[in-house]
Design an enzyme around this catalytic site. Structure first.
Site, PDB file in Angstrom:
ATOM      1  N   GLY A 104      42.298  41.205  40.144  1.00  0.00           N
ATOM      2  CA  GLY A 104      41.077  41.587  39.127  1.00  0.00           C
ATOM      3  C   GLY A 104      41.816  41.866  38.280  1.00  0.00           C
ATOM      4  CG  ASP A 106      39.596  45.175  39.833  1.00  0.00           C
ATOM      5  OD1 ASP A 106      39.871  46.538  40.811  1.00  0.00           O
ATOM      6  OD2 ASP A 106      39.733  44.070  40.429  1.00  0.00           O
ATOM      7  CG  ASP A 144      32.296  49.196  45.542  1.00  0.00           C
ATOM      8  OD1 ASP A 144      31.049  50.297  44.741  1.00  0.00           O
ATOM      9  OD2 ASP A 144      32.556  48.282  45.679  1.00  0.00           O
ATOM     10  CE  LYS A 161      30.426  48.598  42.176  1.00  0.00           C
ATOM     11  NZ  LYS A 161      29.969  47.573  42.147  1.00  0.00           N
TER      12      LYS A 161
HETATM   13  P1  IMP Z   1      36.786  48.998  47.519  1.00  0.00           P
HETATM   14  O1  IMP Z   1      37.678  49.220  49.150  1.00  0.00           O
HETATM   15  O2  IMP Z   1      35.055  49.373  47.960  1.00  0.00           O
HETATM   16  O3  IMP Z   1      36.703  50.025  46.331  1.00  0.00           O
HETATM   17  O4  IMP Z   1      36.618  48.020  46.517  1.00  0.00           O
HETATM   18  C1  IMP Z   1      37.219  47.238  45.410  1.00  0.00           C
HETATM   19  C2  IMP Z   1      37.253  45.994  45.512  1.00  0.00           C
HETATM   20  O5  IMP Z   1      36.150  45.389  45.863  1.00  0.00           O
HETATM   21  C3  IMP Z   1      37.553  45.800  43.729  1.00  0.00           C
HETATM   22  O6  IMP Z   1      39.210  45.774  43.598  1.00  0.00           O
HETATM   23  C4  IMP Z   1      36.983  44.634  43.490  1.00  0.00           C
HETATM   24  O7  IMP Z   1      37.911  43.742  43.580  1.00  0.00           O
HETATM   25  C5  IMP Z   1      36.008  44.431  44.862  1.00  0.00           C
HETATM   26  N1  IMP Z   1      34.601  45.638  43.206  1.00  0.00           N
HETATM   27  C6  IMP Z   1      34.539  46.167  43.675  1.00  0.00           C
HETATM   28  N2  IMP Z   1      32.873  46.336  43.299  1.00  0.00           N
HETATM   29  C7  IMP Z   1      33.261  45.053  42.680  1.00  0.00           C
HETATM   30  C8  IMP Z   1      32.073  44.775  40.928  1.00  0.00           C
HETATM   31  O8  IMP Z   1      31.017  46.028  41.120  1.00  0.00           O
HETATM   32  N3  IMP Z   1      32.629  43.686  40.981  1.00  0.00           N
HETATM   33  C9  IMP Z   1      33.556  42.978  40.883  1.00  0.00           C
HETATM   34  N4  IMP Z   1      34.535  42.798  42.410  1.00  0.00           N
HETATM   35  C10 IMP Z   1      34.251  44.561  42.667  1.00  0.00           C
HETATM   36 MG    MG Z   2      40.772  44.438  43.512  1.00  0.00          MG
END
Ligand code: IMP
Ligand code: MG
Length: 176
Positions: free
Chosen positions: A42, A98, A101, A129
């Protein structure tokens, strides 16, 4: 189910933001060499655009970590499917991501990289986010803070699609 994409952040806005982030990094790393750790897949588009605007010495390495499958929910577990090619000890590293979340991916990634002894380790993310955060991770450099929507484009995918869009859009699922 079909998919519709609503433009949220234009290509121009993204380009301007990346230029600002790059000048901040240029300023803060003046006289140093920076090692960018690009989290595949990403972050590739963002990392390239950022790197092109840095005027300090730059090296780049790539790593594939995930706590996601082909769904829109994070599992909270980290797997390294492609590790860095080079050691990072003694280097000033910036993890280029990228989107943050829940923060699980970065929290685990940062901990694992920190154990390899970098001189410094910061996080630079295009999108954040914060509403979905489940860990205490924070990025030193953030492009855009966005609401709790699933977004695609500029490297971000839904089931491997839409990475090539030049803008960031909100994904909406619709009945046919
Ligand atoms: P986290 O571990 O929940 O912070 O997720 C991070 C990863 O989830 C990011 O590096 C993205 O690859 C994916 N991700 C989280 N939110 C989105 C979104 O809205 N669109 C696409 N990929 C996302
Ligand atoms: Mg990612």
């Amino acid at each position: 189910m079909g998919e519709i994409i609503h433009e949220m952040i234009t290509e121009k806005q993204i380009t301007e933001k990346i230029a600002q982030m790059a000048s901040q990094i240029n300023e803060e790393y003046k006289g140093k060499k920076v090692h960018l750790i690009c989290i595949l897949k990403g972050s590739v588009f963002f990392c390239c655009e950022l790197a092109k605007r840095l005027d300090i010495p730059v090296t780049i390495d790539f790593m594939t970590v995930s706590s996601y499958g082909d769904s829109t929910e994070s599992s909270g577990r980290l797997s390294i499917t492609k590790d860095l090619d080079e050691p990072i000890d003694g280097q000033h590293c910036i993890i280029v991501e990228d989107i943050i979340d829940t923060g699980f991916t970065l929290k685990l990634t940062k901990k694992m990289l920190f154990a390899r002894g970098p001189a410094s380790l910061k996080i630079c993310t295009l999108l954040d986010k914060p509403d979905r955060r489940k860990t205490d991770i924070e990025a030193e450099y953030t492009g855009f803070t966005i609401p709790d929507k699933f977004v695609v484009g500029y490297g971000l995918d839904y089931a491997q699609k839409y990475r090539n869009l030049p803008y960031i859009g909100e994904l909406e699922f619709v009945e046919h």
